[in-house]
Write a protein that holds these residues in place. Structure first.
Motif, PDB file in Angstrom:
ATOM      1  N   VAL A  94       0.841  -1.198   0.000  1.00 12.06           N
ATOM      2  CA  VAL A  94       0.000   0.000   0.000  1.00 12.06           C
ATOM      3  C   VAL A  94       0.873   1.245   0.000  1.00 12.06           C
ATOM      4  O   VAL A  94       1.825   1.350   0.782  1.00 12.06           O
ATOM      5  CB  VAL A  94      -0.935   0.037   1.227  1.00 12.06           C
ATOM      6  N   ALA A  95       0.521   2.192  -0.865  1.00 13.36           N
ATOM      7  CA  ALA A  95       1.170   3.505  -0.870  1.00 13.36           C
ATOM      8  C   ALA A  95       0.121   4.578  -0.647  1.00 13.36           C
ATOM      9  O   ALA A  95      -0.982   4.506  -1.197  1.00 13.36           O
ATOM     10  CB  ALA A  95       1.879   3.756  -2.196  1.00 13.36           C
ATOM     11  N   ILE A  96       0.449   5.552   0.184  1.00 12.45           N
ATOM     12  CA  ILE A  96      -0.368   6.763   0.218  1.00 12.45           C
ATOM     13  C   ILE A  96      -0.319   7.374  -1.178  1.00 12.45           C
ATOM     14  O   ILE A  96       0.690   7.294  -1.880  1.00 12.45           O
ATOM     15  CB  ILE A  96       0.176   7.759   1.250  1.00 12.45           C
ATOM     16  N   GLY A  97      -1.393   7.971  -1.592  1.00 12.71           N
ATOM     17  CA  GLY A  97      -1.420   8.560  -2.909  1.00 12.71           C
ATOM     18  C   GLY A  97      -1.187  10.061  -2.902  1.00 12.71           C
ATOM     19  O   GLY A  97      -1.356  10.721  -1.877  1.00 12.71           O
ATOM     20  N   PRO A  98      -0.800  10.587  -4.051  1.00 14.92           N
ATOM     21  CA  PRO A  98      -0.537   9.877  -5.296  1.00 14.92           C
ATOM     22  C   PRO A  98       0.717   9.000  -5.188  1.00 14.92           C
ATOM     23  O   PRO A  98       1.709   9.424  -4.593  1.00 14.92           O
ATOM     24  CB  PRO A  98      -0.336  11.003  -6.328  1.00 14.92           C
ATOM     25  N   PRO A  99       0.696   7.788  -5.776  1.00 12.13           N
ATOM     26  CA  PRO A  99       1.800   6.853  -5.557  1.00 12.13           C
ATOM     27  C   PRO A  99       3.107   7.254  -6.216  1.00 12.13           C
ATOM     28  O   PRO A  99       4.144   6.666  -5.902  1.00 12.13           O
ATOM     29  CB  PRO A  99       1.258   5.545  -6.143  1.00 12.13           C
ATOM     30  N   ASN A 100       3.081   8.242  -7.119  1.00 11.35           N
ATOM     31  CA  ASN A 100       4.349   8.715  -7.674  1.00 11.35           C
ATOM     32  C   ASN A 100       5.089   9.613  -6.680  1.00 11.35           C
ATOM     33  O   ASN A 100       6.197  10.064  -6.952  1.00 11.35           O
ATOM     34  CB  ASN A 100       4.135   9.447  -9.002  1.00 11.35           C
ATOM     35  N   GLN A 101       4.457   9.851  -5.511  1.00 11.79           N
ATOM     36  CA  GLN A 101       5.079  10.686  -4.488  1.00 11.79           C
ATOM     37  C   GLN A 101       5.386   9.921  -3.202  1.00 11.79           C
ATOM     38  O   GLN A 101       5.963  10.480  -2.268  1.00 11.79           O
ATOM     39  CB  GLN A 101       4.175  11.883  -4.177  1.00 11.79           C
ATOM     40  N   TYR A 102       4.984   8.652  -3.134  1.00 15.50           N
ATOM     41  CA  TYR A 102       5.151   7.869  -1.905  1.00 15.50           C
ATOM     42  C   TYR A 102       5.649   6.463  -2.217  1.00 15.50           C
ATOM     43  O   TYR A 102       5.379   5.907  -3.279  1.00 15.50           O
ATOM     44  CB  TYR A 102       3.813   7.767  -1.147  1.00 15.50           C
ATOM     45  N   GLU A 103       6.325   5.885  -1.265  1.00 18.64           N
ATOM     46  CA  GLU A 103       6.782   4.509  -1.378  1.00 18.64           C
ATOM     47  C   GLU A 103       5.658   3.551  -0.982  1.00 18.64           C
ATOM     48  O   GLU A 103       4.756   3.900  -0.224  1.00 18.64           O
ATOM     49  CB  GLU A 103       7.992   4.281  -0.460  1.00 18.64           C
ATOM     50  N   TYR A 104       5.725   2.327  -1.493  1.00 26.36           N
ATOM     51  CA  TYR A 104       4.803   1.275  -1.092  1.00 26.36           C
ATOM     52  C   TYR A 104       5.348   0.573   0.152  1.00 26.36           C
ATOM     53  O   TYR A 104       6.553   0.343   0.278  1.00 26.36           O
ATOM     54  CB  TYR A 104       4.629   0.251  -2.215  1.00 26.36           C
ATOM     55  N   LYS A 105       4.439   0.196   1.043  1.00 22.46           N
ATOM     56  CA  LYS A 105       4.805  -0.549   2.249  1.00 22.46           C
ATOM     57  C   LYS A 105       4.092  -1.893   2.236  1.00 22.46           C
ATOM     58  O   LYS A 105       2.919  -1.974   1.877  1.00 22.46           O
ATOM     59  CB  LYS A 105       4.423   0.232   3.506  1.00 22.46           C
ATOM     60  N   ARG A 106       4.792  -2.946   2.625  1.00 25.16           N
ATOM     61  CA  ARG A 106       4.212  -4.287   2.631  1.00 25.16           C
ATOM     62  C   ARG A 106       3.579  -4.590   3.989  1.00 25.16           C
ATOM     63  O   ARG A 106       4.172  -4.352   5.035  1.00 25.16           O
ATOM     64  CB  ARG A 106       5.277  -5.345   2.322  1.00 25.16           C
ATOM     65  N   TYR A 107       2.362  -5.147   3.945  1.00 23.72           N
ATOM     66  CA  TYR A 107       1.659  -5.627   5.125  1.00 23.72           C
ATOM     67  C   TYR A 107       1.340  -7.104   4.927  1.00 23.72           C
ATOM     68  O   TYR A 107       1.002  -7.530   3.822  1.00 23.72           O
ATOM     69  CB  TYR A 107       0.350  -4.856   5.329  1.00 23.72           C
ATOM     70  N   SER A 108       1.444  -7.899   5.989  1.00 23.51           N
ATOM     71  CA  SER A 108       1.159  -9.325   5.925  1.00 23.51           C
ATOM     72  C   SER A 108       0.346  -9.737   7.144  1.00 23.51           C
ATOM     73  O   SER A 108       0.336  -9.037   8.168  1.00 23.51           O
ATOM     74  CB  SER A 108       2.442 -10.147   5.861  1.00 23.51           C
ATOM     75  N   PHE A 109      -0.326 -10.870   7.034  1.00 18.93           N
ATOM     76  CA  PHE A 109      -1.072 -11.392   8.175  1.00 18.93           C
ATOM     77  C   PHE A 109      -0.112 -11.742   9.308  1.00 18.93           C
ATOM     78  O   PHE A 109       0.984 -12.257   9.082  1.00 18.93           O
ATOM     79  CB  PHE A 109      -1.878 -12.628   7.770  1.00 18.93           C
ATOM     80  N   SER A 110      -0.554 -11.480  10.520  1.00 17.70           N
ATOM     81  CA  SER A 110       0.302 -11.716  11.667  1.00 17.70           C
ATOM     82  C   SER A 110       0.332 -13.175  12.091  1.00 17.70           C
ATOM     83  O   SER A 110       1.200 -13.591  12.862  1.00 17.70           O
ATOM     84  CB  SER A 110      -0.150 -10.853  12.851  1.00 17.70           C
ATOM     85  N   GLU A 111      -0.640 -13.949  11.612  1.00 18.22           N
ATOM     86  CA  GLU A 111      -0.680 -15.377  11.967  1.00 18.22           C
ATOM     87  C   GLU A 111      -0.758 -16.215  10.698  1.00 18.22           C
ATOM     88  O   GLU A 111      -1.312 -15.800   9.707  1.00 18.22           O
ATOM     89  CB  GLU A 111      -1.912 -15.676  12.829  1.00 18.22           C
TER      90      GLU A 111
END
Length: 373
Positions: A356-373
């Motif tokens: 997920v990146a805050i938008g607009p995505p050409n101005q922000y990096e993407y961050k990875r999220y995963s399930f905790s279990e």
């Protein structure tokens, strides 16, 4: 290429949306959501009410009556959502009808001018570089939503866990579950909107399923309030479900690819289309651009390549990545022209990853999220 159309990578920010994990009964999940995001929910509610008041004047009583006519359908088809909405109201210290308003942005605003909202995609394993299917979208909404976005992991006592991008106080938007399903969505406009099951809830309702067949059945059986295109993926494939409140058509991948924007593409539903003028032009250009970029990168697609695609501004001002000012160029003289890509999402459902990146995505990096279990 014009300066406005260039992809910009030099000034990307590492800022990200807040992340929360909620666990328990659905009432407890709602209460945790309300408590954790109380200030953001209050801001969301203020923005929603201000936007309604700016467009036209309606009394608090009229708004309450308009919102609560949808509640019986939620209670009938997905009572656990009603439990969560009540929990959000309790946790955030707001009225139940105010919590419901946050679930009903499109329905309550259905008589507003149509907006350009979202470009989605799905990529089967055969079209990727690593055999990992992808699904996701650029999320286009009024600019203030970039202040309200949250990423939530919801772990109910019963049923699959979900990992979603949503906005503060909203129980459903787009994301994945821990059974390998992904569900994303686009705005569609047609006649026949009515009181019924709210459109934003379609996606998480589908995510209560473990497979596409079950998800399609769930969406088909509800009394839908409005239209919302759903692009869905499980471990075995992907479909696009174009729909109206009373009709739906399944569109299947071609060459391992699916893409959609904000107009009907199925021959059986073209007569339902109510977009026109610049909105329809914008939707068609975005869809054609997404399809072209997916085809050009067939066999090379992965998370990194999709990040580049979702940052694309080649077709300015009708861009996949929409920045402040684009809509004003599309619709000169429209003082309400404030749609931007407020967030960008790429999912690997079988891996349990959400980028997920805050938008607009050409101005922000993407961050990875995963399930905790």
């Amino acid at each position: 290429m014009s300066e406005q159309a260039k992809n910009t990578y030099k000034c990307q920010s590492s800022a990200s949306f807040p992340f929360f994990r909620f666990r328990g009964t659905h009432r407890q999940i709602g209460q945790q959501f309300g408590e954790a995001c109380a200030s953001l929910i209050e801001k969301h509610l203020d923005y929603a009410k201000e936007r309604l008041d700016r467009r036209f004047q309606i009394s608090a009583r009229q708004l309450e009556e308009a919102v609560l006519q949808y509640r019986p359908y939620v209670q009938k088809y997905a009572p656990f959502f009603d439990e969560e909405v009540m929990g959000i109201a309790e946790g955030a210290g707001i009225a139940v009808e105010e919590a419901y308003l946050l679930q009903l942005r499109a329905e309550i605003n259905s008589y507003f001018k149509a907006q350009n909202e979202c470009t989605t995609f799905a990529v089967l394993a055969e079209a990727t570089s690593n055999g990992v299917p992808l699904i996701g979208q650029n999320c286009d909404l009024p600019a203030f939503y970039s202040e309200l976005g949250v990423v939530v992991e919801i772990v109910p006592d019963k049923g699959p866990a979900t990992l979603m991008l949503t906005t503060a106080g909203q129980v459903s938007y787009v994301g994945i579950n821990n059974r390998g399903m992904g569900v994303f969505a686009n705005f569609l406009t047609c006649d026949g909107w009515r009181a019924g099951f709210p459109r934003y809830m379609y996606s998480r309702l589908a995510l209560t399923a473990a497979a596409l067949v079950e998800a399609i059945q769930l969406v088909r059986r509800i009394h839908r309030a409005s239209s919302r295109n759903l692009i869905m993926m499980d471990k075995h494939g992907a479909v696009d479900l174009e729909n109206t409140p009373t009709r739906e058509v399944i569109i299947r991948p071609e060459n391992g690819l699916l893409a959609h924007s904000n107009h009907y593409t199925a021959a059986e539903l073209v007569d339902e289309e109510r977009l026109h003028g610049v909105e329809l032009v914008n939707s068609r250009i975005r869809l054609e651009r997404m399809q072209r970029l997916l085809q050009e990168n067939h066999g090379k697609l992965n998370v990194a390549v999709m990040q580049d695609i979702l940052r694309d501004r080649h077709t300015y001002p009708h861009c996949l990545c929409q920045v402040p000012g684009d809509e004003a160029v599309q619709s000169p003289g429209d003082n309400g022209a404030d749609i931007i890509t407020f967030a960008s999402v790429i999912a690997e459902p079988i891996e349990g990853n959400l980028w997920v990146a805050i938008g607009p995505p050409n101005q922000y990096e993407y961050k990875r999220y995963s399930f905790s279990e």
